[in-house]
Design an enzyme around this catalytic site. Structure first.
Site, mmCIF file in Angstrom:
data_model
loop_
_atom_site.group_PDB
_atom_site.id
_atom_site.type_symbol
_atom_site.label_atom_id
_atom_site.label_comp_id
_atom_site.label_asym_id
_atom_site.label_seq_id
_atom_site.Cartn_x
_atom_site.Cartn_y
_atom_site.Cartn_z
ATOM 1 N N GLU A 115 -4.843 2.227 -4.189
ATOM 2 C CA GLU A 115 -3.391 2.346 -4.149
ATOM 3 C C GLU A 115 -2.728 1.074 -3.633
ATOM 4 O O GLU A 115 -1.545 1.074 -3.280
ATOM 5 C CB GLU A 115 -2.989 3.529 -3.261
ATOM 6 C CG GLU A 115 -3.269 3.355 -1.781
ATOM 7 C CD GLU A 115 -4.678 3.802 -1.388
ATOM 8 O OE1 GLU A 115 -4.905 4.073 -0.210
ATOM 9 O OE2 GLU A 115 -5.551 3.861 -2.284
ATOM 10 N N ASP A 165 0.859 -1.188 0.000
ATOM 11 C CA ASP A 165 0.000 0.000 0.000
ATOM 12 C C ASP A 165 0.894 1.238 0.000
ATOM 13 O O ASP A 165 1.855 1.345 0.775
ATOM 14 C CB ASP A 165 -0.894 0.008 1.235
ATOM 15 C CG ASP A 165 -1.875 1.167 1.227
ATOM 16 O OD1 ASP A 165 -2.942 1.018 0.602
ATOM 17 O OD2 ASP A 165 -1.556 2.208 1.831
ATOM 18 N N ILE A 166 0.576 2.198 -0.921
ATOM 19 C CA ILE A 166 1.345 3.447 -0.990
ATOM 20 C C ILE A 166 0.965 4.314 0.215
ATOM 21 O O ILE A 166 -0.220 4.595 0.444
ATOM 22 C CB ILE A 166 1.053 4.194 -2.301
ATOM 23 C CG1 ILE A 166 1.419 3.308 -3.505
ATOM 24 C CG2 ILE A 166 1.826 5.505 -2.355
ATOM 25 C CD1 ILE A 166 1.041 3.906 -4.845
#
Length: 712
Positions: free
Chosen positions: A629, A586-587
């Site tokens: 994301e 996950d960003i």
């Protein structure tokens, strides 16, 4: 009669048989005295005599000695005697080196017994006994060997005789012989009638080695129908005019002889023929005359189909008309079918009778023409069926790979090609998408410029090349460094939809010369146009499939495809007791990136992260966009240690990455959660849930880190 017999006895055939019989006797005597035993004192004489036996044996077979002899005299058995002596010479010469050669004389005796009548077997069987007894008498074989050999020969002959005498075998052979004789006669008659001489143009285009329907075999129903019609019409004429015989004489395709194709008669002395062209009454119809009548008949112009020219008072013969002028004609002679009749009475033929015969001849000719038309229609249907099969094969393909394979099959169905390739436009040149034939493996996947080779020229001008579809010597078809050699017929066709630009080219090469006639080229052009459409559809189909499985923004597989792929990988690892790692990524602070720099920049961030993941994944791994994301990476065959190493390398690369925005440089980080099969679970749902829990802990512990799932 006696003089005739003396002349027959002096004929070349009789002299040859007597000479062959004498050679056979000499050979059997030589075997009996041991001339062919190892260590013989006269090897030169043995070789000369063996050569004579071989020569006369081959000549006997060439002259038809393999059939059951019709000559019941002693000399009519020269063939079987020669073959027997030849086999014994070979057996005795090499039998001590290879004892299994005893099967040769055993097999020969069995074949002779089932193939020839008793009178033809007398000489070879006596020769066998004499040779075996002589070898025993001169101490070249033991008594046990003599008895064993004779027992083996007797068993072979009697065993096959008993088998062939069985009722079931005789019935099968009788049916097979009748069927073979009927088929042969039917095919010969069909050739004489020209039922498949003039096949339609489209049929001539198709390869002979792959016909859906054999033209000759397909003519048999037509032959049966026309034969029945001829027989009925001839009998009707005979009874109407009170004739002895009504016969239809038909020339063979070469015009060398007449054959009796149909007859209605009250006489028994019918000669089966064939008859020499020009013999008897047939010679009177080879000029301008179309009808000849004789009353009374003369011996020089008799009918050829009688064994005895007696009780023939009047003869009338008429040539079948031929408006299309298809009957054989050369040297100012017309060799055509003849309808011939005769009767005992010597009264002149009336005009009415002549008119009836002329009308009958016209009717017979019309029947033949009608049968030819029907047969041509049947051949046309067969040809169209083949074209439809080829097109159906092509139309049934969806993806590009299927289309290319179906194209090769379609072309091979229509043309006996030795080399086929399909080139597709790519960039400024073209690449070989599929090829079959000599040297095809060197071409597959290669890209060539449009400025070189025939294919490049075809793509530029959108026309088939070369002009006459011929090539002489090595030909530059694709590029300077690749030449096609050994082909005499070559055709390169553009894959062009209607009047648009060519999307590729179809290359077909054949070793035979002058293969691509105009009809053949037209069919291939039709196929090429269809292929162009199908290639477009195939590429569109593949693009649709790609879009259905790939995330449009990042180019990674989408969520649905990941779920299916993960299932497959789990089953594979379970089967081989392996391991795999599941990484959920996950960003960090992605919402803040979107809010601060805008969604277009956020999309750029997603693409850059996807690029790093794609490069990190091996060909056996699975990299996809999980949603928003979040990304997912499945590492095949990787346990806890390998998963942690990969995750840490990805995290570091993301951390070092610098993105540029108009407001300044932007850095991002990535949080990763790791779950391992089978340590952390064996089913998909549990592994995903635990990897997600590990990702949540990474976020909670400060982000930009890798966390391995652990039991709390």
């Amino acid at each position: 009669m006696a003089r005739g017999r003396r002349q027959a006895n002096r004929s070349p055939g009789t002299v040859f048989r007597r000479a062959g019989f004498a050679v056979g006797l000499l050979g059997s005597g030589a075997v009996a005295v041991g001339l062919y035993e190892p260590g013989s004192d006269f090897p030169g004489l043995a070789l000369i005599l063996a050569g004579l036996v071989l020569v006369f044996s081959l000549l006997e077979m060439r002259q038809g000695g393999g059939d059951s002899p019709t000559d019941s005299s002693l000399f009519g058995t020269a063939g079987p005697l020669l073959w027997t002596v030849g086999v014994w010479i070979f057996f005795r010469g090499f039998g001590q080196v290879a004892p299994q050669l005893i099967l040769l004389p055993v097999g020969l005796i069995g074949w002779l017994v089932i193939s020839f009548p008793l009178q033809a077997l007398l000489a070879p069987l006596v020769a066998v006994i004499a040779m075996e007894a002589g070898l025993w008498a001169f101490d070249f074989q033991e008594t046990t060997g003599l008895a064993g050999n004779l027992a083996a020969y007797t068993a072979a002959g009697l065993g096959l005789s008993v088998f062939m005498s069985s009722k079931a075998y005789r019935q099968r052979m009788r049916k097979a012989l009748i069927r073979a004789k009927r088929d042969t006669a039917s095919r010969q008659y069909a050739r004489d009638l020209g039922l498949f001489d003039e096949t339609p143009g489209i049929l001539n285009v198709l390869p002979d080695n792959d016909l859906i329907e054999d033209p000759e075999a397909g003519s048999q129903p037509a032959v049966a129908t026309i034969t029945a019609a001829f027989d009925l019409q001839l009998e009707l004429i005979r009874q109407t005019l009170a004739l002895s015989t009504v016969a239809l004489l038909w020339p063979d395709p070469e015009g060398k002889e007449y054959r009796l194709r149909s007859i209605a008669t009250t006489r028994k002395d019918i000669a089966p023929g064939p008859f020499e062209v020009g013999a008897g009454i047939t010679g009177a119809l080879m000029g301008a005359e179309e009808l000849v009548s004789l009353a009374p008949a003369t011996p020089s112009l008799g009918v050829p189909y009688y064994l005895k020219q007696i009780e023939v008072g009047g003869i009338l013969a008429v040539r079948l008309p031929d408006d299309a002028e298809e009957w054989l004609g050369f040297d100012d002679k017309k060799i055509a079918p003849i309808l011939c009749v005769d009767r005992p009475g010597q009264e002149p033929w009336s005009e009415k009778e002549k008119n009836i015969m002329t009308l009958a001849a016209r009717k017979l000719a019309l029947d033949v023409a009608t049968s030819r038309q029907f047969q041509a229609m049947a051949h046309e249907r067969s040809a169209i069926q083949r074209v439809c099969l080829a097109m159906r094969e092509l139309n049934g393909a969806l993806g590009l790979e299927q289309v290319l394979g179906a194209t090769i099959k379609a072309v091979r169905t229509l043309v006996g090609a030795d080399f086929i390739s399909i080139s597709l436009v790519c960039g400024n040149g073209h690449c070989v998408a599929l090829a079959e034939g000599e040297g095809a493996e060197q071409l597959m996947g290669r890209e060539f410029s449009r400025e070189e080779g025939l294919v490049g020229q075809v793509l530029k001008i959108n026309r088939p090349l070369p002009a006459k579809a011929q090539c002489h010597g090595p030909t530059q078809v694709f590029g300077h460094d690749h030449l096609l050699t050994g082909y005499n017929s070559l055709l390169v066709l553009p894959l062009q939809k209607e009047k648009g630009e060519a999307t590729g080219a179809l290359t077909v090469a054949v070793k035979a010369a002058e293969v691509f006639t105009k009809p053949r080229q037209e069919i291939l052009e039709l196929i090429a146009a269809q292929v162009a459409v199908k290639v477009d559809l195939g590429q569109a189909h593949e693009e649709i499939n790609r879009l259905a499985t790939i995330d449009g923004l990042t180019g990674l597989i989408n969520h649905r495809t990941f779920q299916h792929g993960f299932d497959v990988m789990l089953v594979r690892e379970e089967r081989r007791a392996g391991a795999l790692s599941l990484l959920l990524c996950d960003i960090d602070h992605f919402k803040k990136i979107n809010d601060s720099y805008g969604h277009p920049f956020g999309d750029k961030v997603l693409k850059e992260v996807a690029t790093i993941l794609r490069k990190a994944a091996r060909s056996v791994d699975l990299a996809g966009r999980y949603g928003g994301e979040e990304f997912v990476l499945v590492l095949e065959g990787s346990g806890e240690r390998g998963g942690l190493q990969m995750a840490e390398r990805i995290r570091q690369e993301i951390e070092k990455m610098v993105l540029h925005h108009e407001s300044g440089p932007v850095r991002i980080t990535l949080s990763l959660g790791l779950a391992v099969y089978p340590d952390h679970g064996t089913d998909k749902e549990r592994l995903i849930r635990r990897a997600d829990q590990a990702l949540y802990r990474a976020k909670k512990q400060g982000r930009n880190r890798v966390v391995l799932w652990e039991e709390e």
